[in-house]
Design a protein around this motif. Structure first.
Motif, PDB file in Angstrom:
ATOM      1  N   LEU A  57     113.733  22.232  92.981  1.00 19.15           N
ATOM      2  CA  LEU A  57     112.630  21.492  92.352  1.00 19.15           C
ATOM      3  C   LEU A  57     111.387  22.338  92.087  1.00 19.15           C
ATOM      4  O   LEU A  57     110.389  21.823  91.596  1.00 19.15           O
ATOM      5  CB  LEU A  57     112.255  20.290  93.245  1.00 19.15           C
ATOM      6  N   HIS A  58     111.432  23.642  92.371  1.00 22.87           N
ATOM      7  CA  HIS A  58     110.183  24.418  92.305  1.00 22.87           C
ATOM      8  C   HIS A  58     109.576  24.474  90.906  1.00 22.87           C
ATOM      9  O   HIS A  58     108.373  24.573  90.757  1.00 22.87           O
ATOM     10  CB  HIS A  58     110.353  25.829  92.893  1.00 22.87           C
ATOM     11  N   ASP A  59     110.416  24.388  89.871  1.00 15.82           N
ATOM     12  CA  ASP A  59     109.907  24.425  88.498  1.00 15.82           C
ATOM     13  C   ASP A  59     110.033  23.066  87.804  1.00 15.82           C
ATOM     14  O   ASP A  59     110.128  23.009  86.577  1.00 15.82           O
ATOM     15  CB  ASP A  59     110.665  25.486  87.682  1.00 15.82           C
ATOM     16  N   LEU A  60     110.023  22.000  88.585  1.00 14.29           N
ATOM     17  CA  LEU A  60     110.255  20.653  88.039  1.00 14.29           C
ATOM     18  C   LEU A  60     109.346  20.316  86.857  1.00 14.29           C
ATOM     19  O   LEU A  60     109.783  19.691  85.895  1.00 14.29           O
ATOM     20  CB  LEU A  60     110.068  19.606  89.156  1.00 14.29           C
ATOM     21  N   THR A  61     108.082  20.723  86.908  1.00 15.79           N
ATOM     22  CA  THR A  61     107.154  20.369  85.823  1.00 15.79           C
ATOM     23  C   THR A  61     106.870  21.544  84.875  1.00 15.79           C
ATOM     24  O   THR A  61     105.983  21.460  84.038  1.00 15.79           O
ATOM     25  CB  THR A  61     105.810  19.863  86.400  1.00 15.79           C
ATOM     26  N   LYS A  62     107.639  22.625  85.032  1.00 12.17           N
ATOM     27  CA  LYS A  62     107.346  23.808  84.218  1.00 12.17           C
ATOM     28  C   LYS A  62     107.542  23.547  82.713  1.00 12.17           C
ATOM     29  O   LYS A  62     106.751  24.004  81.884  1.00 12.17           O
ATOM     30  CB  LYS A  62     108.200  24.996  84.660  1.00 12.17           C
ATOM     31  N   THR A  63     108.587  22.829  82.363  1.00 15.47           N
ATOM     32  CA  THR A  63     108.885  22.550  80.957  1.00 15.47           C
ATOM     33  C   THR A  63     107.680  21.856  80.312  1.00 15.47           C
ATOM     34  O   THR A  63     107.215  22.265  79.248  1.00 15.47           O
ATOM     35  CB  THR A  63     110.151  21.665  80.855  1.00 15.47           C
ATOM     36  N   ASP A  71      98.975  24.324  85.428  1.00 16.00           N
ATOM     37  CA  ASP A  71      99.599  25.135  86.473  1.00 16.00           C
ATOM     38  C   ASP A  71     100.761  24.334  87.074  1.00 16.00           C
ATOM     39  O   ASP A  71     100.548  23.318  87.735  1.00 16.00           O
ATOM     40  CB  ASP A  71      98.512  25.430  87.523  1.00 16.00           C
ATOM     41  N   HIS A  72     102.001  24.794  86.818  1.00 16.26           N
ATOM     42  CA  HIS A  72     103.155  23.982  87.227  1.00 16.26           C
ATOM     43  C   HIS A  72     103.383  23.976  88.730  1.00 16.26           C
ATOM     44  O   HIS A  72     104.054  23.087  89.249  1.00 16.26           O
ATOM     45  CB  HIS A  72     104.421  24.404  86.473  1.00 16.26           C
ATOM     46  N   ALA A  73     102.810  24.960  89.447  1.00 15.45           N
ATOM     47  CA  ALA A  73     102.926  24.925  90.914  1.00 15.45           C
ATOM     48  C   ALA A  73     102.095  23.748  91.436  1.00 15.45           C
ATOM     49  O   ALA A  73     102.510  23.027  92.355  1.00 15.45           O
ATOM     50  CB  ALA A  73     102.448  26.242  91.519  1.00 15.45           C
ATOM     51  N   GLN A  94     103.190  26.668  96.748  1.00 13.56           N
ATOM     52  CA  GLN A  94     103.070  28.094  97.079  1.00 13.56           C
ATOM     53  C   GLN A  94     104.175  28.961  96.491  1.00 13.56           C
ATOM     54  O   GLN A  94     104.404  30.068  96.952  1.00 13.56           O
ATOM     55  CB  GLN A  94     103.061  28.271  98.602  1.00 13.56           C
ATOM     56  N   HIS A  95     104.880  28.456  95.466  1.00 16.67           N
ATOM     57  CA  HIS A  95     106.022  29.256  95.006  1.00 16.67           C
ATOM     58  C   HIS A  95     105.606  30.427  94.110  1.00 16.67           C
ATOM     59  O   HIS A  95     106.390  31.357  93.911  1.00 16.67           O
ATOM     60  CB  HIS A  95     107.111  28.388  94.358  1.00 16.67           C
ATOM     61  N   ILE A  96     104.373  30.408  93.595  1.00 17.75           N
ATOM     62  CA  ILE A  96     103.919  31.577  92.827  1.00 17.75           C
ATOM     63  C   ILE A  96     103.105  32.489  93.744  1.00 17.75           C
ATOM     64  O   ILE A  96     103.433  33.659  93.911  1.00 17.75           O
ATOM     65  CB  ILE A  96     103.118  31.149  91.580  1.00 17.75           C
ATOM     66  N   SER A 116     112.714  34.335  96.830  1.00 17.34           N
ATOM     67  CA  SER A 116     113.962  34.173  96.073  1.00 17.34           C
ATOM     68  C   SER A 116     113.675  33.976  94.593  1.00 17.34           C
ATOM     69  O   SER A 116     114.397  34.492  93.731  1.00 17.34           O
ATOM     70  CB  SER A 116     114.765  32.978  96.600  1.00 17.34           C
ATOM     71  N   ASP A 117     112.603  33.246  94.291  1.00 14.25           N
ATOM     72  CA  ASP A 117     112.215  33.042  92.889  1.00 14.25           C
ATOM     73  C   ASP A 117     111.922  34.387  92.221  1.00 14.25           C
ATOM     74  O   ASP A 117     112.220  34.588  91.046  1.00 14.25           O
ATOM     75  CB  ASP A 117     110.979  32.131  92.854  1.00 14.25           C
ATOM     76  N   LYS A 118     111.380  35.334  93.010  1.00 10.76           N
ATOM     77  CA  LYS A 118     111.036  36.648  92.440  1.00 10.76           C
ATOM     78  C   LYS A 118     112.255  37.578  92.331  1.00 10.76           C
ATOM     79  O   LYS A 118     112.184  38.611  91.686  1.00 10.76           O
ATOM     80  CB  LYS A 118     109.954  37.328  93.285  1.00 10.76           C
TER      81      LYS A 118
HETATM   82 FE   FE2 Z   1     107.769  28.588  88.726  1.00  5.75          FE
END
Ligand code: FE2
Length: 177
Positions: A57-63, A71-73, A94-96, A116-118
């Motif tokens: 779910l970390h990028d749930l609102t990124k789209t 800021d999607h975070a 805190q994922h970014i 892991s995202d990086k």
């Molecule tokens: Fe992200």
């Protein structure tokens, strides 16, 4: 409260995530679960269900944020907290950027998901070096942007050192299956 994998996948559909962002999130979850279970074999106490859900779910609102420039975070975190997923919201926030440096002997769910995202570029597992040279190529269009990426890179190398000091192997030999 932690949503199950099925509930996460439903949310990803409901919020209209782009296919490529879904593929990225699935790969991040795979990498994060692998690192977490290796860390737990060496005495860490990472909540695997929490790591998996937060990764998915970390990028749930990124789209949505690609259009609104928000800021999607932050918006992702707010949305998830509003659903009652407090811990997931904290991790997504805190994922970014991690912000605070934690206990050098204890790895948190925040750190595993952020790291892991990086290590996942689009849907491919890569080294930090490769990920950051891609980021710099795509986003480092001026000195301010480059400085930002340099600071981010410095933070994440600190986390990499901490994780792999515990795992006792070379980060570039990590091969999540
Ligand atoms: Fe992200």
């Amino acid at each position: 409260m932690i949503p199950t994998r099925e509930e996460c996948l439903k949310l990803m559909g409901k919020y209209g995530m782009l296919e490529n962002i879904i593929s990225h999130s699935l790969e991040v979850a795979k990498v994060a679960l692998f690192i977490s279970s290796e860390l737990n074999k060496r005495g860490q106490r990472i909540d695997l269900g929490l790591v998996e859900a937060a990764s998915l779910l970390h990028d749930l609102t990124k789209t949505e944020c690609l259009k609104t420039k928000e800021d999607h975070a932050r918006t992702g975190s707010q949305l998830l907290r509003g659903m009652g997923y407090e811990r997931i919201g904290e991790i997504v926030a805190q994922h970014i950027w991690l912000g605070a440096t934690g206990d050098p002997l204890k790895v948190t769910e925040e750190e595993v998901v952020n790291y892991s995202d990086k290590r996942v570029m689009h849907d491919r597992f890569v080294s930090l070096e490769e990920r950051f040279s891609d980021l710099k190529e795509r986003y480092g269009f001026n000195q301010k942007a480059m400085d930002y990426l340099e600071r981010l890179q410095k933070e994440i190398y600190g986390i990499e050192n901490k994780i792999f000091f515990i795992l006792q192997f070379d980060p570039n030999h990590l091969q999540p299956l």
